[in-house]
Design a protein around this motif. Structure first.
Motif, PDB file in Angstrom:
ATOM      1  N   ALA A 111       0.856  -1.060   0.038  1.00  0.00           N
ATOM      2  CA  ALA A 111       0.032   0.080   0.023  1.00  0.00           C
ATOM      3  C   ALA A 111       1.092   1.491   0.282  1.00  0.00           C
ATOM      4  CB  ALA A 111      -0.735   0.026   1.277  1.00  0.00           C
ATOM      5  N   GLY A 112       1.628   0.909   0.710  1.00  0.00           N
ATOM      6  CA  GLY A 112       2.765   2.314   0.502  1.00  0.00           C
ATOM      7  C   GLY A 112       2.650   3.315   1.762  1.00  0.00           C
ATOM      8  N   LEU A 113       1.980   2.516   2.247  1.00  0.00           N
ATOM      9  CA  LEU A 113       1.871   3.402   3.670  1.00  0.00           C
ATOM     10  C   LEU A 113       3.340   2.528   4.900  1.00  0.00           C
ATOM     11  CD1 LEU A 113      -1.651   2.761   4.489  1.00  0.00           C
ATOM     12  CD2 LEU A 113      -0.904   4.947   3.006  1.00  0.00           C
ATOM     13  N   ARG A 114       4.368   3.979   5.369  1.00  0.00           N
ATOM     14  CA  ARG A 114       5.175   3.166   5.405  1.00  0.00           C
ATOM     15  C   ARG A 114       5.104   3.962   7.259  1.00  0.00           C
ATOM     16  NH1 ARG A 114       9.522   1.824   2.866  1.00  0.00           N
ATOM     17  NH2 ARG A 114      11.186   3.443   3.950  1.00  0.00           N
ATOM     18  N   SER A 115       4.868   4.441   7.846  1.00  0.00           N
ATOM     19  CA  SER A 115       4.500   4.613   8.774  1.00  0.00           C
ATOM     20  C   SER A 115       3.498   3.356   9.472  1.00  0.00           C
ATOM     21  CB  SER A 115       4.769   6.182   9.415  1.00  0.00           C
ATOM     22  OG  SER A 115       2.831   6.171   9.373  1.00  0.00           O
ATOM     23  N   ALA A 116       3.803   3.511  11.049  1.00  0.00           N
ATOM     24  CA  ALA A 116       1.954   2.740  11.664  1.00  0.00           C
ATOM     25  C   ALA A 116       1.695   3.864  12.868  1.00  0.00           C
ATOM     26  CB  ALA A 116       2.396   1.782  11.675  1.00  0.00           C
ATOM     27  N   SER A 117       0.660   3.283  12.905  1.00  0.00           N
ATOM     28  CA  SER A 117      -0.398   3.594  14.624  1.00  0.00           C
ATOM     29  C   SER A 117      -0.953   2.501  14.911  1.00  0.00           C
ATOM     30  CB  SER A 117      -1.134   4.288  14.453  1.00  0.00           C
ATOM     31  OG  SER A 117      -2.330   4.405  15.217  1.00  0.00           O
ATOM     32  N   TYR A 118      -0.517   2.158  16.160  1.00  0.00           N
ATOM     33  CA  TYR A 118      -0.023   0.574  16.635  1.00  0.00           C
ATOM     34  C   TYR A 118      -1.589   1.139  17.563  1.00  0.00           C
ATOM     35  CZ  TYR A 118       0.402  -3.789  19.499  1.00  0.00           C
ATOM     36  OH  TYR A 118       0.355  -4.692  20.460  1.00  0.00           O
ATOM     37  N   ARG A 119      -2.882   0.226  17.395  1.00  0.00           N
ATOM     38  CA  ARG A 119      -4.824   0.380  18.212  1.00  0.00           C
ATOM     39  C   ARG A 119      -4.627  -0.215  19.851  1.00  0.00           C
ATOM     40  NH1 ARG A 119      -4.036   4.687  17.042  1.00  0.00           N
ATOM     41  NH2 ARG A 119      -5.852   4.698  17.901  1.00  0.00           N
ATOM     42  N   LEU A 120      -4.751  -0.053  20.338  1.00  0.00           N
ATOM     43  CA  LEU A 120      -4.564  -0.666  21.794  1.00  0.00           C
ATOM     44  C   LEU A 120      -6.569  -1.103  22.239  1.00  0.00           C
ATOM     45  CD1 LEU A 120      -3.006  -1.826  23.635  1.00  0.00           C
ATOM     46  CD2 LEU A 120      -3.297   0.958  25.494  1.00  0.00           C
ATOM     47  N   ARG A 121      -6.343  -2.278  21.240  1.00  0.00           N
ATOM     48  CA  ARG A 121      -7.929  -2.735  21.517  1.00  0.00           C
ATOM     49  C   ARG A 121      -8.487  -3.089  23.534  1.00  0.00           C
ATOM     50  NH1 ARG A 121     -10.363  -6.229  17.685  1.00  0.00           N
ATOM     51  NH2 ARG A 121     -12.604  -7.034  18.777  1.00  0.00           N
ATOM     52  N   THR A 122      -7.140  -3.427  24.230  1.00  0.00           N
ATOM     53  CA  THR A 122      -7.488  -3.174  25.911  1.00  0.00           C
ATOM     54  C   THR A 122      -8.400  -2.471  25.862  1.00  0.00           C
ATOM     55  OG1 THR A 122      -4.527  -3.181  26.271  1.00  0.00           O
ATOM     56  CG2 THR A 122      -5.421  -5.425  26.234  1.00  0.00           C
ATOM     57  N   GLU A 123      -7.566  -0.846  26.193  1.00  0.00           N
ATOM     58  CA  GLU A 123      -8.145   0.411  26.333  1.00  0.00           C
ATOM     59  C   GLU A 123      -9.652   0.839  26.231  1.00  0.00           C
ATOM     60  OE1 GLU A 123      -6.050   3.769  28.303  1.00  0.00           O
ATOM     61  OE2 GLU A 123      -5.971   1.565  28.027  1.00  0.00           O
ATOM     62  N   LEU A 124      -9.977  -0.322  24.534  1.00  0.00           N
ATOM     63  CA  LEU A 124     -11.705  -0.016  24.825  1.00  0.00           C
ATOM     64  C   LEU A 124     -12.749  -0.903  25.642  1.00  0.00           C
ATOM     65  CD1 LEU A 124     -11.633  -0.050  20.589  1.00  0.00           C
ATOM     66  CD2 LEU A 124     -11.586   1.884  22.693  1.00  0.00           C
ATOM     67  N   GLY A 125     -11.296  -2.301  26.265  1.00  0.00           N
ATOM     68  CA  GLY A 125     -12.557  -3.208  26.147  1.00  0.00           C
ATOM     69  C   GLY A 125     -12.398  -3.510  28.225  1.00  0.00           C
ATOM     70  N   VAL A 126     -12.403  -2.227  28.220  1.00  0.00           N
ATOM     71  CA  VAL A 126     -11.980  -2.376  30.281  1.00  0.00           C
ATOM     72  C   VAL A 126     -10.764  -4.111  30.408  1.00  0.00           C
ATOM     73  CG1 VAL A 126     -12.804  -1.774  32.561  1.00  0.00           C
ATOM     74  CG2 VAL A 126     -13.841  -2.217  30.267  1.00  0.00           C
ATOM     75  N   GLU A 127      -9.255  -3.575  29.536  1.00  0.00           N
ATOM     76  CA  GLU A 127      -8.827  -4.754  30.705  1.00  0.00           C
ATOM     77  C   GLU A 127      -7.088  -3.281  30.382  1.00  0.00           C
ATOM     78  OE1 GLU A 127     -10.382  -8.366  28.086  1.00  0.00           O
ATOM     79  OE2 GLU A 127      -8.630  -7.656  27.358  1.00  0.00           O
ATOM     80  N   ALA A 128      -5.934  -4.490  31.351  1.00  0.00           N
ATOM     81  CA  ALA A 128      -5.401  -3.691  31.890  1.00  0.00           C
ATOM     82  C   ALA A 128      -4.192  -5.090  30.839  1.00  0.00           C
ATOM     83  CB  ALA A 128      -4.409  -4.717  33.086  1.00  0.00           C
ATOM     84  N   TRP A 129      -3.327  -4.445  29.881  1.00  0.00           N
ATOM     85  CA  TRP A 129      -2.271  -4.260  28.446  1.00  0.00           C
ATOM     86  C   TRP A 129      -1.350  -4.722  29.229  1.00  0.00           C
ATOM     87  CZ3 TRP A 129       0.673  -1.142  24.597  1.00  0.00           C
ATOM     88  CH2 TRP A 129       1.002  -1.853  23.616  1.00  0.00           C
ATOM     89  N   HIS A 130      -1.006  -6.273  29.118  1.00  0.00           N
ATOM     90  CA  HIS A 130      -0.080  -6.201  29.294  1.00  0.00           C
ATOM     91  C   HIS A 130       1.330  -6.740  28.100  1.00  0.00           C
ATOM     92  CE1 HIS A 130      -0.390  -9.183  33.051  1.00  0.00           C
ATOM     93  NE2 HIS A 130      -1.116  -8.322  33.173  1.00  0.00           N
TER      94      HIS A 130
END
Length: 679
Positions: free
Chosen positions: A56-75
């Motif tokens: 696609a040529g999109l050369r940077s990435a935003s890492y999305r955090l599903r846990t922050e939407l699901g009321v979960e702590a992220w390890h």
């Protein structure tokens, strides 16, 4: 037989001396990577899929955090330590010193949760009305004056779904309990879905202010029952008591409630309207201002995983301008956030920046609470690395604006109050970018023509409004998730999705924005989410089978390539966006850039699904010379609906052509066209 109507003539005027913005493509165009169902990380990140996503040529990435939407702590790393190591529980801090690759990371459900519903899979439940005396909700200790250095009231809310007759509340307190609190009712149409509703506000019951010494309290709040849908208990002073045997200061911070009831008092008996059950589907909906991130090793969510940092880095998808990494703020700790930053730096990850939290407005977090947490986490991160760019709040899409319950002065603007909180805390200088998600159309069943016609103006108005509400001019905007809709719809995999993506990127850059990240580079299958029409879609650049094996590229993939490979030159060289206008007024947008090779390139977007246009491109008042065009339209991409078996045919790359000097550029209905001045 009726002939095809002649294209409507337009003039696209480019003013080379007027540079409205400068940007670097590797930074401006990115992809948003997310967590998925169990085992999907392995299925997604195959060599074939990685090559397809990178194309696609999109050369940077935003890492999305599903846990922050699901009321979960992220390890973010499965190696680390618990604050109560003996019992494998408490507050988790992942290790930044480990050398083992982080292939997958996980979320842990919070056993002190107060929300019945969430913004992820919505398969949890609240401990405020689960019917179990041993469980309890507890607020986030990092919002207590011990850490926040200011009193931050907390609250719990009950939604009875329709007005019911109420004159009493029952609270079974946990530890610590509230020594002072008040009980309120909402005067307005909705206390939850705020955007688009007339202003409402919380009002005291006739008997509203109470004190407590813990235990169980049954309180009469009105002389006679009155119709109420939303009831809130506002907690203003904590006992700061801790459970027996506690050794962690966080145990005594904030507030805890074991069970909450709302109803009527008759003859000394409390009649509870709240349904108590350990199930989100069966209990009355409750929500809480915040949640304690305390949890145990047994609370790991087995159904979903996040791609590990090592997996993302090995893929090379963020090799251009790097990765925008998240830290968990609503359900995390500053120590875990700092450890994550140290791991990223130790592994020499090219960081675009750190995004603090995700969708706090969607969790009904107040702008003051989020601002408080932002300031605390930002200070901790800045101590670990003073050079790192920090930003947020990664707001959900809200049209016309992001709003909260009115404060004491009647202010509803989420942005204004968030910026004000940072300013009061001396933390505004640590807001290095302002982020939000952009999915402008919830109704995927509606006609796309009227939606697309107003799309650029909607985004432009949102950007202007945020400046007016206090976002400093030095702080750039970033769309950290971009797509047609937050709900699956045909438009996402058809030409309207491609048209919206291209127009949104152009609009953002024209208003001084910094970056837009297209959501869904991962291969995915068609799904149906909207019950009132038979529309199937998904936010993805690549249609796949359920096992993530690719079947077809979508129109959004071709649009991404036009932006990253044709309109701009691949790489990190500076591009200058020039002033451009379209006349007469039409559903057509024009975005002109002066590329590093000196060539002029004009991105032309026809949002009209029915009308074609012929655009005469004029540069500095004179007709443009010979042009090379690349056109994405129905001629090379046509969607054939068929439920989960829908497919595109034809599904070909944009058509390239040579246009003689002075000849208008053809803009077919629903098209994305790039015209580049020939050498």
């Amino acid at each position: 037989m009726l002939g095809v109507p002649a294209p409507t003539p337009l003039v696209v005027a480019v003013d080379p001396p007027r540079v409205v913005h400068a940007f670097r493509p590797d930074r401006a165009f990115g992809m948003a990577l997310d967590g998925h169902e169990r085992g999907d990380t392995r299925r997604i990140y195959t060599r074939a899929n990685i090559r397809a996503m990178a194309s696609a040529g999109l050369r940077s990435a935003s890492y999305r955090l599903r846990t922050e939407l699901g009321v979960e702590a992220w390890h973010w790393n499965s190696a680390g330590h618990w604050s109560d190591a003996r019992h494998h529980r408490g507050y988790w801090t992942s290790s930044w010193r480990t050398r083992r690759p982080i292939r997958v990371s996980y979320g842990y459900r919070l056993p002190r949760r107060g929300d019945t519903v969430d913004q992820a899979e919505d398969d949890g439940y609240s401990r405020l009305d689960d019917g179990r005396a041993r469980t309890f909700w507890k607020s986030d200790p990092y919002l207590d004056p011990h850490f926040a250095h200011v009193a931050r009231p907390q609250w719990v809310l009950v939604d009875l779904r329709r007005p019911r007759r109420v004159d009493a509340v029952r609270v079974r307190w946990g530890t610590p309990y509230a020594t002072r609190f008040q009980v309120e009712r909402f005067d307005g149409p909705s206390a939850i879905a705020l955007a688009g509703h007339p202003p409402g506000r919380w009002r005291w019951f006739a008997r509203a202010r109470f004190t407590s010494r813990g235990g169980v309290q049954t309180l009469r709040v009105a002389d006679r029952p009155q119709p109420v849908r939303f009831v809130r208990v506002l907690l203003t002073r904590s006992s700061h008591t801790a459970p027996r045997g506690s050794r962690d200061v966080r145990d005594r911070l904030g507030y805890a409630i074991r069970e909450l009831g709302v109803g009527t008092l008759r003859g000394g008996r409390f009649h509870d309207l709240v349904r108590h059950a350990p199930s989100g589907a069966r209990q009355t909906v409750t929500l809480a201002s915040s949640t304690d991130p305390w949890h145990t090793a047994r609370d790991r969510d087995p159904d979903y995983d996040q791609p590990g940092f090592s997996t993302v880095l090995a893929s090379g998808l963020a090799r251009g301008r790097g990765m925008l990494a998240p830290v968990s703020v609503l359900y995390g700790t500053p120590a875990n956030a700092v450890a994550e930053l140290r791991w990223l730096r130790a592994h020499r990850v090219a960081l675009r920046g750190i995004e603090l939290g995700e969708e706090p407005d969607g969790q009904l977090a107040s702008p003051e609470d989020y601002g408080t947490l932002y300031a605390e986490f930002a200070r901790a991160l800045a101590r670990a690395d003073p050079r790192v760019a920090l930003g947020g709040p990664s707001l959900q899409t809200a049209i016309p604006d992001w709003v909260a319950w009115p404060d004491a002065h009647g202010e509803r603007s989420w942005t204004r109050r968030f910026v004000g909180e940072l300013r009061r805390r001396g933390a505004l200088r640590r807001l290095n970018f302002f982020s939000f998600e952009w999915y402008p159309f919830d109704d995927g069943c509606a006609a796309v023509g009227p939606q697309l016609a107003r799309a650029p103006a909607m985004l432009a108005a949102t950007l202007r409004r945020q400046r007016a509400e206090g976002v400093p001019a030095r702080v750039p905007f970033e769309i950290t998730e971009l797509g047609y809709s937050a709900f699956a719809a045909r438009a996402e995999v058809d030409l309207p999705g491609a048209v919206l993506d291209a127009d949104a990127v152009g609009t953002l850059l024209a208003h001084g924005g910094d970056a837009a990240y297209v959501y869904g580079p991962e291969p995915d299958a068609l799904i149906r989410e909207l019950p009132h029409c038979d529309t199937w879609g998904n936010l993805t650049l690549w249609l796949s089978r359920s096992d993530r094996r690719i079947k077809h590229p979508t129109a959004a993939l071709w649009a991404a390539r036009l932006l990253s490979r044709t309109w701009t030159q691949p790489g990190d060289a500076l591009h200058r966006l020039l002033a451009a206008s379209v006349s007469p007024r039409a559903a057509v947008s024009a975005y002109a850039v002066r590329r590093p090779d000196g060539r002029l390139a004009v991105l032309l977007v026809n949002r009209d699904p029915r009308h074609a246009y012929a655009a005469a491109v004029r540069v500095g008042g004179a007709a443009a010379g010979p042009l090379e065009t690349a056109t994405l339209s129905r001629a090379d991409y046509a969607w054939h609906p068929g439920g989960p078996g829908g497919y595109p045919r034809p599904d070909a790359p944009p058509v390239r052509a040579a246009v003689a000097g002075g000849t208008p550029v053809a803009l077919p209905p629903l098209s994305v066209v790039v015209a580049v001045k020939r050498r």
